[in-house]
Design an enzyme around this catalytic site. Structure first.
Site, PDB file in Angstrom:
ATOM      1  N   GLU A  54     -12.787  -4.153 -15.746  1.00 25.12           N
ATOM      2  CA  GLU A  54     -12.176  -3.240 -16.699  1.00 25.12           C
ATOM      3  C   GLU A  54     -11.632  -3.945 -17.941  1.00 25.12           C
ATOM      4  O   GLU A  54     -11.629  -3.387 -19.017  1.00 25.12           O
ATOM      5  CB  GLU A  54     -11.053  -2.431 -16.033  1.00 25.12           C
ATOM      6  CG  GLU A  54     -11.518  -1.395 -15.037  1.00 25.12           C
ATOM      7  CD  GLU A  54     -11.719  -1.941 -13.636  1.00 25.12           C
ATOM      8  OE1 GLU A  54     -11.877  -3.168 -13.471  1.00 25.12           O
ATOM      9  OE2 GLU A  54     -11.729  -1.134 -12.687  1.00 25.12           O
ATOM     10  N   GLU A  76     -12.616  -0.280  -6.279  1.00 23.95           N
ATOM     11  CA  GLU A  76     -11.317   0.318  -5.941  1.00 23.95           C
ATOM     12  C   GLU A  76     -11.456   1.370  -4.845  1.00 23.95           C
ATOM     13  O   GLU A  76     -10.617   1.471  -3.956  1.00 23.95           O
ATOM     14  CB  GLU A  76     -10.673   0.918  -7.185  1.00 23.95           C
ATOM     15  CG  GLU A  76     -10.211  -0.167  -8.164  1.00 23.95           C
ATOM     16  CD  GLU A  76      -9.697   0.402  -9.457  1.00 23.95           C
ATOM     17  OE1 GLU A  76     -10.460   1.104 -10.142  1.00 23.95           O
ATOM     18  OE2 GLU A  76      -8.530   0.131  -9.801  1.00 23.95           O
ATOM     19  N   GLY A  79     -13.959   1.067 -10.595  1.00 24.90           N
ATOM     20  CA  GLY A  79     -13.567   2.132  -9.679  1.00 24.90           C
ATOM     21  C   GLY A  79     -14.368   2.113  -8.387  1.00 24.90           C
ATOM     22  O   GLY A  79     -13.908   2.608  -7.363  1.00 24.90           O
ATOM     23  N   ALA A 131     -15.884   3.851 -12.672  1.00 30.39           N
ATOM     24  CA  ALA A 131     -15.632   5.199 -13.189  1.00 30.39           C
ATOM     25  C   ALA A 131     -16.683   5.475 -14.254  1.00 30.39           C
ATOM     26  O   ALA A 131     -17.350   4.559 -14.746  1.00 30.39           O
ATOM     27  CB  ALA A 131     -14.228   5.250 -13.792  1.00 30.39           C
TER      28      ALA A 131
HETATM   29  N1  T1G Z   1     -20.154   4.658 -16.757  1.00 32.80           N
HETATM   30  C1  T1G Z   1     -21.105   5.339 -17.435  1.00 32.80           C
HETATM   31  N2  T1G Z   1     -22.362   4.859 -17.697  1.00 32.80           N
HETATM   32  C2  T1G Z   1     -22.628   3.625 -17.239  1.00 32.80           C
HETATM   33  C3  T1G Z   1     -21.681   2.839 -16.539  1.00 32.80           C
HETATM   34  C4  T1G Z   1     -20.394   3.410 -16.303  1.00 32.80           C
HETATM   35  N3  T1G Z   1     -19.453   2.776 -15.619  1.00 32.80           N
HETATM   36  N4  T1G Z   1     -22.260   1.644 -16.241  1.00 32.80           N
HETATM   37  C5  T1G Z   1     -23.506   1.697 -16.730  1.00 32.80           C
HETATM   38  N5  T1G Z   1     -23.740   2.869 -17.322  1.00 32.80           N
HETATM   39  C6  T1G Z   1     -24.989   3.303 -17.949  1.00 32.80           C
HETATM   40  C7  T1G Z   1     -25.357   2.443 -19.143  1.00 32.80           C
HETATM   41  O1  T1G Z   1     -24.718   2.908 -20.305  1.00 32.80           O
HETATM   42  C8  T1G Z   1     -26.869   2.640 -19.178  1.00 32.80           C
HETATM   43  O2  T1G Z   1     -27.093   3.929 -19.734  1.00 32.80           O
HETATM   44  C9  T1G Z   1     -27.249   2.723 -17.703  1.00 32.80           C
HETATM   45  O3  T1G Z   1     -26.033   3.091 -17.012  1.00 32.80           O
HETATM   46  C10 T1G Z   1     -27.750   1.406 -17.134  1.00 32.80           C
HETATM   47  O4  T1G Z   1     -26.745   0.451 -17.437  1.00 32.80           O
HETATM   48  C11 T1G Z   1     -10.807   3.551 -12.905  1.00 32.80           C
HETATM   49  C12 T1G Z   1     -11.305   2.514 -15.353  1.00 32.80           C
HETATM   50  C13 T1G Z   1     -23.604  -1.873 -13.515  1.00 32.80           C
HETATM   51  C14 T1G Z   1     -23.974  -4.271 -14.160  1.00 32.80           C
HETATM   52  O5  T1G Z   1     -17.394  -1.794 -16.470  1.00 32.80           O
HETATM   53  O6  T1G Z   1     -21.668  -3.602 -16.084  1.00 32.80           O
HETATM   54  O7  T1G Z   1     -14.112   1.839 -13.337  1.00 32.80           O
HETATM   55  O8  T1G Z   1     -28.444   3.187 -21.720  1.00 32.80           O
HETATM   56  O9  T1G Z   1     -28.220  -0.913 -18.951  1.00 32.80           O
HETATM   57  O10 T1G Z   1     -28.185  -3.982 -17.071  1.00 32.80           O
HETATM   58  O11 T1G Z   1     -10.386   1.280 -12.643  1.00 32.80           O
HETATM   59  O12 T1G Z   1     -24.200  -1.211 -16.278  1.00 32.80           O
HETATM   60  O13 T1G Z   1     -29.597   3.928 -19.628  1.00 32.80           O
HETATM   61  O14 T1G Z   1     -28.351   5.584 -21.050  1.00 32.80           O
HETATM   62  O15 T1G Z   1     -25.962  -1.773 -18.162  1.00 32.80           O
HETATM   63  O16 T1G Z   1     -28.719  -3.009 -14.774  1.00 32.80           O
HETATM   64  C15 T1G Z   1     -15.868  -0.292 -14.763  1.00 32.80           C
HETATM   65  C16 T1G Z   1     -20.216  -1.243 -16.391  1.00 32.80           C
HETATM   66  C17 T1G Z   1     -15.779   1.017 -15.475  1.00 32.80           C
HETATM   67  C18 T1G Z   1     -19.384  -1.635 -15.168  1.00 32.80           C
HETATM   68  C19 T1G Z   1     -25.776  -2.567 -14.484  1.00 32.80           C
HETATM   69  N6  T1G Z   1     -17.245  -0.656 -14.537  1.00 32.80           N
HETATM   70  N7  T1G Z   1     -21.626  -1.333 -16.135  1.00 32.80           N
HETATM   71  O17 T1G Z   1     -26.349  -3.315 -15.533  1.00 32.80           O
HETATM   72  O18 T1G Z   1     -27.893  -1.553 -16.535  1.00 32.80           O
HETATM   73  S1  T1G Z   1     -14.124   1.455 -15.855  1.00 32.80           S
HETATM   74  C20 T1G Z   1     -17.921  -1.377 -15.464  1.00 32.80           C
HETATM   75  C21 T1G Z   1     -22.258  -2.539 -16.051  1.00 32.80           C
HETATM   76  C22 T1G Z   1     -13.438   1.739 -14.306  1.00 32.80           C
HETATM   77  C23 T1G Z   1     -11.439   2.180 -12.937  1.00 32.80           C
HETATM   78  C24 T1G Z   1     -11.953   1.777 -14.254  1.00 32.80           C
HETATM   79  C25 T1G Z   1     -23.759  -2.497 -15.908  1.00 32.80           C
HETATM   80  C26 T1G Z   1     -24.255  -2.800 -14.493  1.00 32.80           C
HETATM   81  P1  T1G Z   1     -28.468   4.177 -20.588  1.00 32.80           P
HETATM   82  P2  T1G Z   1     -27.199  -1.013 -17.872  1.00 32.80           P
HETATM   83  P3  T1G Z   1     -27.872  -3.032 -15.968  1.00 32.80           P
END
Ligand code: T1G
Length: 689
Positions: free
Chosen positions: A125, A105, A102, A63
């Site tokens: 999450e 999911e 998400g 998400a």
């Molecule tokens: N939402 C918004 N922005 C995100 C994002 C996300 N989920 N994931 C990454 N970004 C942005 C990050 O801030 C950065 O921005 C750019 O993308 C590159 O990220 C309903 C509630 C995928 C392994 O927890 O683990 O789904 O600094 O530098 O090192 O159940 O990003 O360039 O402006 O980290 O190559 C669950 C979080 C969400 C995964 C890539 N998902 N992301 O790593 O790049 S909650 C996560 C990561 C959810 C549902 C629930 C990593 C990555 P900027 P990066 P990277």
């Protein structure tokens, strides 16, 4: 269609492609067109199957975290998944990169999931203080079984495609040309004819595990929660999948999610997610980085060896330099032993160990560093020694080589001045053990060139470090605030608190251990040496050191460690020593409460953080939070010292600092102007919106 979701046809198979750089997050501007596309494809008679794929480097990574805390815009993820499950024709998720949160999911809402062999899949999450809120806690157990689902969701650790296939999470693994293979797979499924059972209706694996075994596993995991609510909620939601009908379990998941997402712990952990990325941004994206291929490390002791390993782990060739062959061989043997331990623990293969050891060269001649693009010194923490090393480096290092010091405290400007190339000098403050600890304080000296800084910040992530750029002052950000946190420790002991009591206040706060146990672990002699270098004293700690009691390594320090045990036991001699020293100073011991301990340790630490911001030693309050969470174990559920200050309330902190300033007369308690200014404007930058 929209810019973010497109539909193409390949025979009877419709391919829905999401394109929302950089990680295909399920933002509203993706969800809306995605729902529309799926609804229309569901009803199109000449569409026999549907593939959901992503453009760019990864499948949906979750998400959109930036949307949390704001009103949910429909359709939300759950609505899309529920609609997906009304589709009778086969639906296939084509996964490459990382299918997370998400994203996974959504894939669980499809009948089938296929993945590229390099893909990873997970529900992280919990690391944001949340639980999978799109049905993941109820669908995943139906595919991989409750115990595997429990472990994946409570740890938040992704798994690879092969493991996912073996676990039953995905249906096939391919190499390359994924979308084409997904179309063929979908077409084959369509050809076999339905009905196709949605994951929600597959209960077979749920009753293969008895509840007692599940509860035992969940109880073990709960021990590591350390006050965090999310891991407990995750386990409860997976348990609901076993005990409740699907719809009821889904409703319960939604209620648990709603509570977590509104809570301070998740706000704190989401703050840290973005803070870590913000800290790694260096002004001037267009700066050309210097090429780093071979790294030199001077000193093969604990720090030097760990630093050398960090670079080898990142794939760099490393030249390790020591003063003598004997010291060099000892250092290389320690590196070999560390890798052997990783192999024995199963965290490293024999091949990887051989490959990494093959990256090392040893030498006792400075000339052998002449081909290095970056040279990091990790020699004795004395300015004279550092200057001598940099003087010699200046003579042998090739033009353009970056010269880095691993000093924890010393003035990097002064070290740079001992060379003819101060623009190439930078601080790289690793934390011990350097091959494990994530934090890397990158010290920007006055003359450090912008491209040197940009090069090292980028390099940090290549060696799996979390970089934070800091300015030059004694102790930079982390150790300077650590000193502030410890200034009153001795006074608290003399006034009546015991080491156990103070440490307990810290562990109740969420720290992995308190300052006295930490001191015994790190070695009391380290602090003793630093105090002597600065002409400072600490009655109790200095007395222990003079008696040769350095902590765990000598079997006694503030605590006793009988028979080589690492478990601290109260040390009656220390308690007697404290009473004697207090009597010498005419201090009558009194009962000291937990609040006072917090006010005289953590509040001064925040005050020092405010001074660090005022002086420009840290660029942002959130950088300070990253330093403390990644380098010193500050509890993630409190977001770091500056975020927590916002939760605690600046007015309260200022009021108590004023109180202790008046009561003790110590200027150290005087609130920094920035704190007062922020309290007046109410815009404390340490707290996420
Ligand atoms: N939402 C918004 N922005 C995100 C994002 C996300 N989920 N994931 C990454 N970004 C942005 C990050 O801030 C950065 O921005 C750019 O993308 C590159 O990220 C309903 C509630 C995928 C392994 O927890 O683990 O789904 O600094 O530098 O090192 O159940 O990003 O360039 O402006 O980290 O190559 C669950 C979080 C969400 C995964 C890539 N998902 N992301 O790593 O790049 S909650 C996560 C990561 C959810 C549902 C629930 C990593 C990555 P900027 P990066 P990277």
């Amino acid at each position: 269609m929209s810019n973010f979701v497109s539909v193409t046809r390949d025979g009877g198979v419709a391919v829905v492609t999401i394109d929302n750089p950089p990680v295909n997050a399920l933002s509203f501007h993706v969800r809306e067109p995605l729902m529309q596309a799926l609804v229309s494809l569901r009803d199109e008679p000449d569409v026999s199957a549907i593939v959901i794929a992503c453009a760019g480097r990864t499948f949906i990574a979750g998400a959109d975290i930036t949307e949390f805390g704001k009103p949910v815009q429909q359709p939300d993820l759950r609505a899309i998944i529920a609609m997906l499950e009304t589709i009778a024709k086969p639906t296939v998720a084509a996964i490459h990169g990382t299918a997370l949160g998400g994203g996974l999911e959504l894939a669980l809402g499809c009948h089938f999931r296929i993945a590229d062999s390099q893909a990873t899949l997970g529900l992280p999450e919990v690391k944001l203080g949340l639980l999978p809120g799109g049905g993941g806690t109820v669908r995943l157990p139906r595919l991989v079984g409750p115990l595997k689902a429990l472990s994946m969701i409570v740890s938040g650790t992704p798994i690879g495609a092969a493991e996912a296939l073996a676990a039953g999470l995905i249906d096939a693994v391919f190499d390359g040309a994924l979308t084409g293979q997904a179309v063929r797979f979908a077409s084959e499924m369509a050809g076999k004819g339905g009905p196709f059972t949605p994951v929600r209706d597959r209960d077979g694996r749920l009753d293969k595990v008895d509840l007692a075994a599940f509860d035992k596993a969940a109880a073990e995991l709960a021990k590591k929660a350390r006050g965090l609510a999310a891991p407990i909620a995750c386990a409860q939601s997976v348990r609901n999948a076993m005990t409740l009908p699907f719809e009821e379990a889904l409703v319960a998941e939604r209620e648990l999610f709603a509570k977590l997402v509104a809570g301070d712990q998740s706000r704190a952990q989401r703050h840290l997610f973005f803070a870590e990325r913000e800290a790694a941004k260096v002004a001037g994206k267009d700066i050309v980085r210097r090429k780093i291929a071979r790294v030199g490390v001077i000193g093969a002791g604990t720090m030097g060896g760990g630093i050398a390993m960090a670079f080898a782990n990142g794939g760099f060739s490393v030249t390790v330099l020591e003063a003598t062959q004997e010291a060099l061989q000892r250092g290389l043997a320690m590196i070999d032993k560390n890798y052997a331990v990783s192999v024995s623990r199963g965290s490293l293969s024999e091949d990887n160990k051989r490959q990494r050891l093959g990256l090392f060269k040893g030498s006792t001649a400075y000339d052998d560093l002449a081909d290095c693009d970056l040279i990091v010194e990790a020699v004795f923490e004395e300015m004279a020694v550092k200057k001598e090393v940099f003087g010699r480096l200046d003579a042998v290092a090739k033009p353009g080589a970056i010269l880095a010091t691993n000093t924890s405290y010393l003035d990097v400007n002064e070290i740079a001045a001992s060379t003819s190339r101060p623009q190439d000098v930078v601080g790289m403050h690793f934390f011990s053990p350097a091959n494990v600890m994530k934090l890397l304080e990158i010290v920007r000296a006055e003359k450090t060139a912008p491209d040197v800084l940009a090069t090292i910040v980028e390099l940090a992530r290549r060696i799996a470090k979390v970089p934070v750029v800091v300015g030059v002052c004694h102790g930079f950000v982390g150790n300077r605030m650590l000193a502030a946190r410890g200034t009153e420790s001795e006074a608290l002991l003399l006034e009546g608190a015991t080491p156990q009591q103070i440490d307990r206040v810290f562990t109740d706060f969420g720290w992995p251990m308190g300052p006295f146990q930490m001191g015994d672990l790190a070695g009391l002699d380290t602090g003793w040496r630093n105090r002597k270098a600065r002409g400072q004293t600490a009655m109790i700690a200095d007395t222990l050191c003079k008696q040769g009691h350095f902590g765990q390594k000598t079997g006694r320090g503030f605590y006793l460690y009988e028979n080589g045990s690492r478990t601290p036991a109260p040390n009656p001699e220390v308690e007697a020593l404290i009473r004697d020293k207090a009597a010498e100073k005419g201090i009558a011991p009194r009962a000291i409460g937990a609040d006072e301990i917090i006010e005289r340790t953590l509040y001064p630490m925040i005050n020092e953080g405010a001074k660090i911001l005022e002086e420009g030693i840290a660029a942002r309050a959130s950088d300070i939070d990253v330093v403390w969470v990644k380098g010193y174990g500050f509890p993630v559920g409190k977001g770091g010292p500056m975020f927590w200050a916002g939760l605690e309330g600046l007015d309260k902190i200022i009021g108590r600092l004023d109180h202790w300033h008046e009561r003790t007369g110590k200027d150290f308690f005087k609130p920094a102007p920035l704190l007062r200014q922020m309290a007046e404007t109410g815009a404390w930058e340490g707290v996420a919106s």
